[in-house]
Design a protein around this motif. Structure first.
Motif, PDB file in Angstrom:
ATOM      1  N   ASN A 138      -2.616  52.779  57.112  1.00 15.03           N
ATOM      2  CA  ASN A 138      -1.458  52.955  56.239  1.00 15.03           C
ATOM      3  C   ASN A 138      -1.820  53.687  54.941  1.00 15.03           C
ATOM      4  O   ASN A 138      -1.661  53.145  53.842  1.00 15.03           O
ATOM      5  N   PRO A 139      -2.326  54.908  55.035  1.00 15.65           N
ATOM      6  CA  PRO A 139      -2.760  55.632  53.829  1.00 15.65           C
ATOM      7  C   PRO A 139      -1.624  55.806  52.817  1.00 15.65           C
ATOM      8  O   PRO A 139      -0.462  55.994  53.184  1.00 15.65           O
ATOM      9  N   TRP A 140      -1.989  55.768  51.557  1.00 16.57           N
ATOM     10  CA  TRP A 140      -1.043  55.838  50.450  1.00 16.57           C
ATOM     11  C   TRP A 140      -0.847  57.287  50.021  1.00 16.57           C
ATOM     12  O   TRP A 140      -1.787  57.941  49.569  1.00 16.57           O
ATOM     13  N   VAL A 141       0.389  57.799  50.153  1.00 16.80           N
ATOM     14  CA  VAL A 141       0.718  59.141  49.670  1.00 16.80           C
ATOM     15  C   VAL A 141       1.965  59.082  48.794  1.00 16.80           C
ATOM     16  O   VAL A 141       2.722  60.053  48.705  1.00 16.80           O
ATOM     17  N   ARG A 142       2.180  57.951  48.154  1.00 17.08           N
ATOM     18  CA  ARG A 142       3.434  57.679  47.452  1.00 17.08           C
ATOM     19  C   ARG A 142       3.801  58.729  46.415  1.00 17.08           C
ATOM     20  O   ARG A 142       2.965  59.151  45.612  1.00 17.08           O
ATOM     21  N   SER A 143       5.055  59.161  46.465  1.00 20.04           N
ATOM     22  CA  SER A 143       5.661  59.988  45.432  1.00 20.04           C
ATOM     23  C   SER A 143       7.115  59.566  45.322  1.00 20.04           C
ATOM     24  O   SER A 143       7.670  58.966  46.262  1.00 20.04           O
ATOM     25  N   ASP A 144       7.745  59.867  44.217  1.00 16.58           N
ATOM     26  CA  ASP A 144       9.150  59.497  44.046  1.00 16.58           C
ATOM     27  C   ASP A 144      10.010  60.121  45.140  1.00 16.58           C
ATOM     28  O   ASP A 144      10.833  59.458  45.772  1.00 16.58           O
ATOM     29  N   ALA A 145       9.823  61.413  45.356  1.00 19.06           N
ATOM     30  CA  ALA A 145      10.627  62.113  46.359  1.00 19.06           C
ATOM     31  C   ALA A 145      10.316  61.603  47.759  1.00 19.06           C
ATOM     32  O   ALA A 145      11.221  61.405  48.574  1.00 19.06           O
ATOM     33  N   GLY A 146       9.026  61.385  48.041  1.00 14.76           N
ATOM     34  CA  GLY A 146       8.635  60.907  49.360  1.00 14.76           C
ATOM     35  C   GLY A 146       9.207  59.533  49.660  1.00 14.76           C
ATOM     36  O   GLY A 146       9.682  59.264  50.770  1.00 14.76           O
ATOM     37  N   LEU A 147       9.175  58.647  48.669  1.00 14.76           N
ATOM     38  CA  LEU A 147       9.718  57.302  48.866  1.00 14.76           C
ATOM     39  C   LEU A 147      11.225  57.365  49.073  1.00 14.76           C
ATOM     40  O   LEU A 147      11.768  56.660  49.931  1.00 14.76           O
ATOM     41  N   ALA A 148      11.904  58.218  48.295  1.00 12.16           N
ATOM     42  CA  ALA A 148      13.356  58.344  48.447  1.00 12.16           C
ATOM     43  C   ALA A 148      13.703  58.839  49.848  1.00 12.16           C
ATOM     44  O   ALA A 148      14.618  58.322  50.500  1.00 12.16           O
ATOM     45  N   ARG A 149      12.990  59.848  50.319  1.00  4.29           N
ATOM     46  CA  ARG A 149      13.252  60.373  51.662  1.00  4.29           C
ATOM     47  C   ARG A 149      12.962  59.323  52.728  1.00  4.29           C
ATOM     48  O   ARG A 149      13.685  59.213  53.731  1.00  4.29           O
ATOM     49  N   ARG A 238       5.144  54.791  56.966  1.00  3.12           N
ATOM     50  CA  ARG A 238       6.171  55.748  57.379  1.00  3.12           C
ATOM     51  C   ARG A 238       6.207  56.953  56.441  1.00  3.12           C
ATOM     52  O   ARG A 238       6.425  58.083  56.884  1.00  3.12           O
ATOM     53  N   GLU A 239       5.997  56.704  55.160  1.00  2.00           N
ATOM     54  CA  GLU A 239       5.964  57.816  54.217  1.00  2.00           C
ATOM     55  C   GLU A 239       4.790  58.738  54.523  1.00  2.00           C
ATOM     56  O   GLU A 239       4.912  59.969  54.458  1.00  2.00           O
ATOM     57  N   PHE A 240       3.642  58.156  54.888  1.00  2.00           N
ATOM     58  CA  PHE A 240       2.484  58.982  55.234  1.00  2.00           C
ATOM     59  C   PHE A 240       2.760  59.822  56.477  1.00  2.00           C
ATOM     60  O   PHE A 240       2.501  61.037  56.497  1.00  2.00           O
ATOM     61  N   VAL A 241       3.281  59.194  57.517  1.00  2.00           N
ATOM     62  CA  VAL A 241       3.549  59.918  58.763  1.00  2.00           C
ATOM     63  C   VAL A 241       4.584  61.013  58.541  1.00  2.00           C
ATOM     64  O   VAL A 241       4.448  62.134  59.054  1.00  2.00           O
ATOM     65  N   ASP A 242       5.623  60.717  57.747  1.00  2.00           N
ATOM     66  CA  ASP A 242       6.649  61.721  57.458  1.00  2.00           C
ATOM     67  C   ASP A 242       6.055  62.901  56.695  1.00  2.00           C
ATOM     68  O   ASP A 242       6.368  64.061  56.977  1.00  2.00           O
ATOM     69  N   ARG A 243       5.215  62.613  55.717  1.00  2.00           N
ATOM     70  CA  ARG A 243       4.605  63.696  54.943  1.00  2.00           C
ATOM     71  C   ARG A 243       3.702  64.547  55.829  1.00  2.00           C
ATOM     72  O   ARG A 243       3.703  65.781  55.743  1.00  2.00           O
TER      73      ARG A 243
END
Length: 307
Positions: A138-149, A238-243
């Motif tokens: 579950n790698p962390w790639v958190r961003s405001d836009a990424g979390l919103a998407r 999910r945010e990581f996979v989406d990115r």
């Protein structure tokens, strides 16, 4: 396979001006020259959530692997100041030095990391030839836009298909209207911040890269094998996979032959149930053993998936 006896040894080692505390778990019969370094992420220490790191170390030792877990600077029993995960290189290098000094038979290192520890591992690994394997959860790639998407795609899309949601909406419940307005406002603001960040990131110098860009660059530069484990019930995963699927810098990286991927649909971010934790430990041990065997068989293909 019968379990092996192991012993646990505490050690102190230096990382700059900080003195760090580590625990090395060594099997009585070492079956591999590959040692596993567990890097801790988030505001926690070497035990891990639900004692996960303790139990993982002992499970891997029972399979013949030496394992080290440690407190990063300023965390747990280690001295110094707490550092962001993007600045853990000194701690990780010092830990590897101490690990190999304690178990001289070790010749290679696999780094195991959850959340931002996985991110830190990707940033560090290409700098150290001793690191030949990465286990990333579950790698962390958190961003405001990424979390919103991610919220929009994986949470609100499900809500829009929920009959109860529409029933409440048409009945004029204020909470629903406010939630929709809040979502729209959050998404617009996040996309605006993302655009500003992209413009600032047009500088091509490596020092100016975002940590997500440094992670992608680390993945490209690292020439070892990677095991990726993603929880299904986790927005971070999910945010990581989406990115990775949508960002040009990540294009094709998860599909590389050297990458084995395990999707765990029912698991949460920290694999909080014993059965989930045990399955992760088994996947890790099986993959490490498989890759060490393949290393000595030039005709063995790299695994794409772990059963």
């Amino acid at each position: 396979m019968s379990e092996l006896a192991y012993r646990e040894q505490a050690l102190l080692f230096e990382a700059g001006v900080a003195r760090l505390v580590g625990i090395v778990t060594t099997p009585s019969a070492l079956r591999s020259k590959l040692g596993v370094l567990i890097v801790v992420g988030g505001p926690q220490y070497r035990v891990g959530s639900h004692r996960q790191f303790v139990l993982l170390a002992r499970a891997l030792a029972a399979r013949g692997f030496a394992v080290m877990r440690f407190d990063c600077s300023g965390m747990g029993d280690s001295s110094g100041f707490a550092l962001p995960f993007t600045d853990r290189d000194r701690d990780v290098r010092a830990a590897i030095d101490a690990f190999i000094a304690t178990v001289p038979a070790i010749r290679e290192i696999a780094i195991w990391g959850l959340c931002d520890a996985a991110s830190a591992a990707l940033i560090y690994a290409p700098q150290d030839a001793r690191v030949t394997r990465l286990v990333l959860l579950n790698p962390w790639v958190r961003s405001d836009a990424g979390l919103a998407r991610t919220h929009l795609k994986h949470y609100y899309s499900a809500r829009l298909l929920d009959r109860a949601f529409w029933r409440d909406l048409f009945r004029g419940r204020v909470g629903v209207g406010r939630a929709l307005r809040g979502l729209g406002s959050t998404l617009v603001q996040a996309l605006e911040r993302s655009g500003r960040a992209s413009r600032r990131g047009s500088n091509t110098s490596e020092q100016a890269l975002s940590f997500q860009q440094r992670m992608a660059l680390g993945w490209k530069r690292f020439d070892g094998d990677i095991l990726l484990i993603c929880s299904g019930d986790d927005l971070t995963a999910r945010e990581f996979v989406d990115r990775a699927a949508s960002d040009a810098q990540w294009k094709g990286l998860l599909g590389q032959v050297r990458v084995a991927r395990c999707d765990f649909p029912e698991a949460d971010h920290t694999f909080s149930r014993a059965a989930w934790r045990d399955r992760v430990a088994a996947w890790t041990a099986d993959w490490l053993a498989q890759r060490m065997t393949a290393r000595h068989d030039s005709h063995a293909p790299a695994a794409r998936e772990v059963a």
